[in-house]
Scaffold this active site. Sequence first.
Site: not given
Length: 153
Positions: A78, A119, A84, A116, A122-123
């Site tokens: 993104i 990330a 955000g 990271n 998120l995943y």
Amino acid sequence: MNLFVKEVGADNWKAIALLSVTEDQQPFIESNAYSIAQSIFEPEWRSVGLYDGETLVGYAMYGREKSTKQIWLDRFMIDQSYQGQGYATRFLKVLLKQITETYKDDQIFLSIFAENKVAQRLYEKFGFRLNGEIDTTSKVVGLVMELNIQNRT
């Protein structure tokens, strides 16, 4: 919000190539220009822009890896101007739906850098789990995450 995915083409490749992440995220992602070129010369990869209405907010590349035949979400970003705002979560849902409808496969793979953690979290929210494998195909070694569609929560 009208979120949709659009193939990279003559009308949008320059804008997609110019999308950027924050300086501290740069070590974790290939440049979009490199990825677009890769998808041109390696047609198993699909490059797509991520749009909210008329606004380009991100980029992704996915496909069936040639040697293993595995489905990979190989790039996902993104633009820093839109981070955000929840776009990563909303677009990941859209991308996973498109990938599963396109390939009709039970597993999707991706790799992340160990550092990271944002990330990774998120995943993991979408059911991806570290599978113990190491991805050595990029400039820095990555940890492989796998999503089993049938066991998704």
